[in-house]
Design a protein around this motif. Structure first.
Motif, short mmCIF file in Angstrom:
data_model
loop_
_atom_site.label_atom_id
_atom_site.label_comp_id
_atom_site.label_asym_id
_atom_site.label_seq_id
_atom_site.Cartn_x
_atom_site.Cartn_y
_atom_site.Cartn_z
N ILE A 130 0.86 -1.19 0.00
CA ILE A 130 0.00 0.00 0.00
C ILE A 130 0.89 1.23 0.00
O ILE A 130 1.86 1.30 0.77
CB ILE A 130 -0.93 0.02 1.23
CG1 ILE A 130 -2.05 -1.02 1.07
CG2 ILE A 130 -1.53 1.42 1.45
CD1 ILE A 130 -2.91 -1.18 2.29
N SER A 131 0.56 2.17 -0.86
CA SER A 131 1.21 3.47 -0.76
C SER A 131 0.19 4.45 -0.19
O SER A 131 -0.92 4.54 -0.71
CB SER A 131 1.69 3.96 -2.12
OG SER A 131 2.09 5.32 -2.01
N VAL A 132 0.57 5.13 0.86
CA VAL A 132 -0.28 6.19 1.38
C VAL A 132 0.19 7.48 0.72
O VAL A 132 1.24 8.01 1.05
CB VAL A 132 -0.19 6.30 2.92
CG1 VAL A 132 -1.21 7.33 3.42
CG2 VAL A 132 -0.40 4.96 3.57
N ALA A 153 4.87 -2.30 -9.18
CA ALA A 153 3.91 -3.02 -10.02
C ALA A 153 4.60 -3.59 -11.26
O ALA A 153 4.29 -4.69 -11.71
CB ALA A 153 2.75 -2.11 -10.41
N ARG A 154 5.53 -2.82 -11.81
CA ARG A 154 6.25 -3.29 -13.00
C ARG A 154 7.01 -4.58 -12.72
O ARG A 154 7.21 -5.41 -13.58
CB ARG A 154 7.22 -2.20 -13.48
CG ARG A 154 7.85 -2.49 -14.82
CD ARG A 154 8.78 -1.39 -15.29
NE ARG A 154 8.11 -0.11 -15.34
CZ ARG A 154 8.50 0.98 -14.67
NH1 ARG A 154 9.58 0.91 -13.91
NH2 ARG A 154 7.84 2.10 -14.75
N ASN A 155 7.40 -4.73 -11.46
CA ASN A 155 8.13 -5.94 -11.07
C ASN A 155 7.22 -7.03 -10.53
O ASN A 155 7.69 -8.02 -9.97
CB ASN A 155 9.21 -5.57 -10.05
CG ASN A 155 10.41 -4.89 -10.71
OD1 ASN A 155 11.14 -5.51 -11.46
ND2 ASN A 155 10.55 -3.59 -10.47
N GLY A 156 5.90 -6.81 -10.62
CA GLY A 156 4.97 -7.89 -10.27
C GLY A 156 4.22 -7.72 -8.96
O GLY A 156 3.37 -8.54 -8.62
N VAL A 171 -0.33 -3.65 -6.01
CA VAL A 171 -0.23 -2.37 -5.30
C VAL A 171 -1.57 -1.66 -5.19
O VAL A 171 -2.34 -1.59 -6.16
CB VAL A 171 0.75 -1.40 -6.03
CG1 VAL A 171 1.03 -0.18 -5.17
CG2 VAL A 171 2.05 -2.09 -6.40
N LEU A 172 -1.80 -1.12 -4.02
CA LEU A 172 -2.99 -0.31 -3.76
C LEU A 172 -2.50 1.05 -3.27
O LEU A 172 -1.60 1.12 -2.43
CB LEU A 172 -3.85 -1.02 -2.71
CG LEU A 172 -5.10 -0.34 -2.18
CD1 LEU A 172 -6.07 0.00 -3.31
CD2 LEU A 172 -5.78 -1.26 -1.17
N VAL A 173 -3.07 2.12 -3.82
CA VAL A 173 -2.65 3.47 -3.42
C VAL A 173 -3.85 4.21 -2.84
O VAL A 173 -4.92 4.24 -3.45
CB VAL A 173 -2.10 4.27 -4.63
CG1 VAL A 173 -1.61 5.64 -4.19
CG2 VAL A 173 -0.98 3.50 -5.32
N PHE A 174 -3.67 4.78 -1.66
CA PHE A 174 -4.71 5.62 -1.08
C PHE A 174 -4.29 7.08 -1.14
O PHE A 174 -3.13 7.41 -0.90
CB PHE A 174 -4.95 5.25 0.40
CG PHE A 174 -5.61 3.92 0.59
CD1 PHE A 174 -6.89 3.68 0.10
CD2 PHE A 174 -4.95 2.90 1.28
CE1 PHE A 174 -7.50 2.45 0.29
CE2 PHE A 174 -5.57 1.67 1.47
CZ PHE A 174 -6.84 1.44 0.97
N VAL A 191 -2.27 -0.69 -11.29
CA VAL A 191 -2.21 -0.15 -9.93
C VAL A 191 -3.57 0.43 -9.57
O VAL A 191 -4.13 1.20 -10.33
CB VAL A 191 -1.14 0.97 -9.83
CG1 VAL A 191 -1.19 1.65 -8.48
CG2 VAL A 191 0.25 0.41 -10.11
N GLU A 192 -4.10 0.02 -8.40
CA GLU A 192 -5.41 0.54 -8.00
C GLU A 192 -5.20 1.81 -7.18
O GLU A 192 -4.50 1.80 -6.16
CB GLU A 192 -6.15 -0.52 -7.18
CG GLU A 192 -7.55 -0.09 -6.80
CD GLU A 192 -8.24 -1.10 -5.89
OE1 GLU A 192 -7.82 -2.29 -5.87
OE2 GLU A 192 -9.19 -0.69 -5.20
#
Lengths: 362, 105, 167
Positions: free
Chosen positions: A7-9, A23-26, A29-32, A77-78
Motif C-alpha cells: 500500500i502506498s499512502v 507493479a512493474r516488477n509484479g 499495489v494499492l494506493v490511497f 495499480v489501484e
C-alpha cells in the motif's frame, strides 16, 4: 479485512513512482490518497522542470503527472481517491476512511508518501482573509482557474515563493514584491530572474511586520531586519494590496509514522523532524517505507527517485526481484540522484540524507 | 476573477453552470468546483467569524487541511468549503462561531 | 558566489562579463548567437541536449554551468524554449544599421503581434523604451513557451530581456 502486498499512502510523485516501479516488477499495489484527484502537488506545477532527461527535465509538472497516471493504469495499480488513512497499527493494518465508510486493510509492505505541509509565520493581522499559503494560491489559480487576488505580496524567496510568484503573473495578478528575511534569494536564481525582468522587486533581509485591514487584508507593512532577524524601526514600507502569499518552507507530514513510533531525527536542512530510513527507504519499523517530502523536504524530482528506490526495495523484499537485479536497478537510481543532490542547493541535502542513513545503522 | 485563457493551461474544464445561494443572495458557479472557488469568483472573501473574538476568516490553505474556510452548507456547519464540491441549489451561509446546532438524523 | 543576482534577482554587469555562456561582442556582430544567462550550479542540462551543433557544454556533472562555444553556435534558437529557467536569449547585432534583434521566451497571454510596438524591459524590469516586434513563434514542440523577437537600438541588445505590451 482486505489484504494486499503493498500500500502506498499518497498518490503524489513519490507514491506513484513507487507504485509503478513495484507493479512493474509484479507487486500487487494499492494506493490511497485523501484528495479527490491523484498527483499530489504535481498537477499544480505548470513550469518546466530542471534536471536531466531521466528526471523529466523540460517537461512541465502536470505532464509528468499524466505520464505517471497512464503508467499506473497500464500496470493495474489501484488508486483509491478520497481515502484518508486514519492510522496504521500493529502488523501493518490500517483504517481508511473512504468517503463515508471505514475500511480495514492489511499490507505486507507500506509506503508512507504523505508529502509535506506549509510552514507559517505569525505577525499582527496574519489571520485576516486574503493572507494565504503559497500552495493555496497555486491551487486556486492552476487547478481551479481563478485569481487568488489582484495584487499580492510574496513572503519567501525559496523555489516555492519564486515559482508561485511567476505563476501569479501568468494568472494575470500583480506582484508587488518578493521579500525574505534571509540576505540571499533562497531558490534558483533563474527563477528569480523570471519575475525580476517583469519588474517585481526583491526585498532581501525584510520581513512582514503587519497586515492592515478591517475585514480583509488591505495593506502589508514590511521592515528590514538586522543580523538577528529583528525588524529595524524606521525601515518600514507599506504596500496597498489584497493578498499576501506565505512561502516560508515546508515540513514533512509524519503523523502516521509517529503513530508507529518510527525513529525520528531532527534535521533542519530537510524541514524538521525526519523519519530515519535506510538506503532502501525502509524506516526503523520493518515493512514501513518512506519516500518524498515525508522523508525530508526536497524536490519533486528527488521524490520520484526515492519512490522508485522504495518500489524496488519492496519488490525485492517480497521476492519479485533477485539480489543482483535489485542492486543493479537501485544503483541506476542512486546514480540518477547524484546530480540532483549536488551543487550549492543539493549538497546540504545529500549530507543530511547520509546522516539519516547513518542514524539507521546505529 | 476567473482566468479565461491561461498561457500554459488554456481553458479550465468545469462542470455545468449552476445557481446557488449565499447568505440569501443568488449566485452562480460551476458544479463540482470547490464551494470556496465559486464564492471567491463572486467576490466573497469572508467565510466565517471565530467563536471567541468574532474575527473574520477566509481561504487559507485551499487543500482541506487548515479548516479556516469552514461554513454552513445546507444546514451542516464546519464544512471545509475549499474541498467540498458545489452542487446545484446549495445553500451556503457564513458560519458564526460553531454554527447552528445540528440534530442527528 | 554570484552576489548581484542572489540579492536582486537579476545579473549584475560584472556577472554578465564573467558568465561562461555569454558570447563576445565580436561574435554577436557576426550574427545571431545564444546568450546563456545561467550562473548558478543548479542540476540542469536540457540546453546541452537540445543543441544540434554541440555548442553548449555542461558535462557529466549536471550542476556544471553551461559553457557556450560561440564559434559553433548557429543561432538556431533550439535551446531557448527548453531552458526551464528561461535564461537563454538570442542576440543578433549583425545589422549594419544601428539596430539589434533580441529573441526571448514569453509565457504570457495575449501574445504580441508582428510589427506591434511594445516596451522593452531590462533585467530589472525597468522600461528602456518602445520597440517593434519582428517575429512571434509558438509551436507544439515549444510546449507553450513562445519565442518573441524584437528590434532594439544596438546599445540595448545586451540589456533587453523582456517586454510589456502597450495595450
Amino acid at each position: 479485512m482486505r489484504r494486499c502486498e503493498m500500500i502506498s499512502v499518497g498518490a503524489g510523485p513519490a507514491g506513484l513512482a513507487a507504485a509503478t516501479e513495484a507493479a512493474r516488477n509484479g507487486v500487487e499495489v494499492l494506493v490511497f490518497d485523501e484528495n479527490d484527484r491523484p498527483g499530489g502537488q504535481l498537477f499544480k506545477q505548470i513550469h518546466k522542470f530542471f534536471g536531466s532527461e531521466e528526471h523529466h527535465a523540460k517537461e512541465r509538472g502536470f505532464d509528468i503527472g499524466y505520464g505517471f497516471l497512464e503508467e499506473a493504469e497500464k500496470l493495474g495499480v489501484e488508486v483509491s481517491l478520497s481515502s484518508v488513512v486514519m492510522g496504521i497499527y500493529e502488523n501493518r493494518t490500517m483504517n481508511v476512511l473512504i468517503r463515508d465508510r471505514i475500511e480495514q486493510v492489511r499490507a505486507e509492505k507500506i509506503l508512507v508518501a504523505t508529502g509535506a505541509s506549509e510552514n507559517m509565520i505569525p505577525f499582527p493581522g496574519w489571520t485576516l482573509p486574503g493572507i494565504i499559503g503559497a500552495g493555496a494560491a497555486q491551487t486556486i489559480a492552476n487547478i481551479h482557474g481563478i485569481k487568488p487576488g489582484e495584487n499580492l505580496l510574496m513572503v519567501g524567496s525559496g523555489n516555492v515563493g519564486l515559482v508561485v510568484a511567476y505563476q501569479m503573473l501568468q494568472a494575470g495578478c500583480q506582484v508587488s514584491a518578493i521579500i525574505d528575511a534571509a540576505p540571499r534569494i533562497g531558490g534558483y536564481e533563474v527563477h528569480a530572474a523570471k519575475v525580476a525582468r517583469y519588474g517585481v522587486p526583491f526585498f532581501m533581509s525584510h520581513t512582514i511586520t503587519e497586515a492592515g485591514g478591517e475585514k480583509w487584508i488591505e495593506s502589508a507593512t514590511i521592515s528590514q531586519v538586522d543580523k538577528e532577524w529583528k525588524p529595524i524601526p524606521g525601515t518600514e514600507k507599506k504596500f496597498e494590496l489584497d493578498t499576501v502569499c506565505i512561502a516560508v518552507g515546508l515540513n514533512p507530514m509524519t503523523q502516521l509514522l509517529d503513530m508507529l513510533s518510527c525513529k525520528m531525527v531532527p534535521v533542519p536542512s530537510l524541514g524538521g523532524r525526519v523519519p530515519a530510513h535506510d538506503l532502501g527507504q525502509e524506516t526503523s519499523i520493518p515493512g514501513i517505507y518512506v519516500a518524498g517530502d515525508s522523508s525530508g523536504i526536497e524536490e519533486a524530482s528527488t521524490a520520484i527517485i526515492e519512490g522508485r528506490i522504495a518500489g524496488l526495495a519492496i519488490a525485492h523484499s517480497l521476492g519479485y526481484i533477485d539480489d543482483s537485479s535489485f542492486l543493479e536497478q537501485r544503483d541506476r537510481q542512486f546514480k540518477s540522484m547524484v546530480g540532483l543532490r549536488s551543487g550549492s542547493h543539493g549538497e546540504a541535502r545529500k549530507i543530511a540524507k547520509e546522516y539519516i542513513n547513518a542514524v539507521m545503522k546505529g | 476573477m476567473r482566468i479565461d485563457d491561461h498561457p500554459i493551461l488554456g481553458t479550465f474544464e468545469k462542470g455545468q453552470k449552476v445557481s446557488f445561494v449565499f447568505d440569501d443572495k443568488a449566485m452562480e458557479g460551476f458544479e463540482g468546483e470547490p464551494i470556496a472557488v465559486a464564492l471567491r469568483s463572486n467576490g466573497v472573501k469572508i467565510h466565517r467569524y471565530t467563536m471567541r473574538r468574532n474575527q473574520p476568516r477566509g481561504i487559507f490553505c485551499a487543500i482541506g487541511r487548515c479548516t479556516d474556510c469552514i461554513m454552513v452548507v445546507d444546514g451542516t456547519p464546519n464544512v471545509r468549503t475549499c474541498v467540498e464540491p458545489l452542487q446545484k441549489g446549495s445553500v451556503i451561509q457564513t458560519q458564526v462561531g460553531a454554527g447552528p446546532e445540528v440534530t442527528r438524523k | 558566489m554570484s552576489k548581484g543576482m542572489s540579492e536582486t534577482g537579476y545579473l549584475s554587469d560584472e556577472e554578465l562579463d564573467n558568465g561562461p555562456g555569454i558570447p563576445s561582442e565580436g561574435r554577436r556582430r557576426r550574427g545571431p548567437v545564444a546568450v546563456l544567462e545561467c550562473i548558478q550550479d543548479i542540476p540542469c542540462n536540457p540546453c546541452e541536449a537540445s543543441c544540434p551543433e554541440g555548442a553548449i557544454q555542461v558535462g557529466e556533472d549536471i550542476t556544471n554551468l553551461p559553457h557556450l562555444l560561440e564559434e559553433k553556435c548557429i543561432g538556431c534558437q533550439s535551446c531557448l524554449p527548453v531552458c526551464p529557467g528561461q535564461a537563454i536569449f538570442l542576440v543578433d547585432e549583425s545589422s549594419t544599421e544601428d539596430v539589434s534583434r533580441v529573441t526571448m521566451p514569453y509565457e504570457f497571454l495575449p501574445l504580441p503581434e508582428k510589427e506591434e510596438t511594445v516596451i522593452a524591459l531590462d533585467r530589472a524590469g525597468q522600461e528602456l523604451g518602445d520597440t517593434t516586434v519582428i517575429r512571434v513563434r509558438k509551436t507544439d514542440k515549444m510546449d507553450h513557451t513562445a519565442l518573441v523577437t524584437i528590434e532594439v537600438p544596438k546599445e540595448w541588445s545586451m540589456r533587453t530581456r523582456a517586454f510589456k505590451l502597450k495595450r
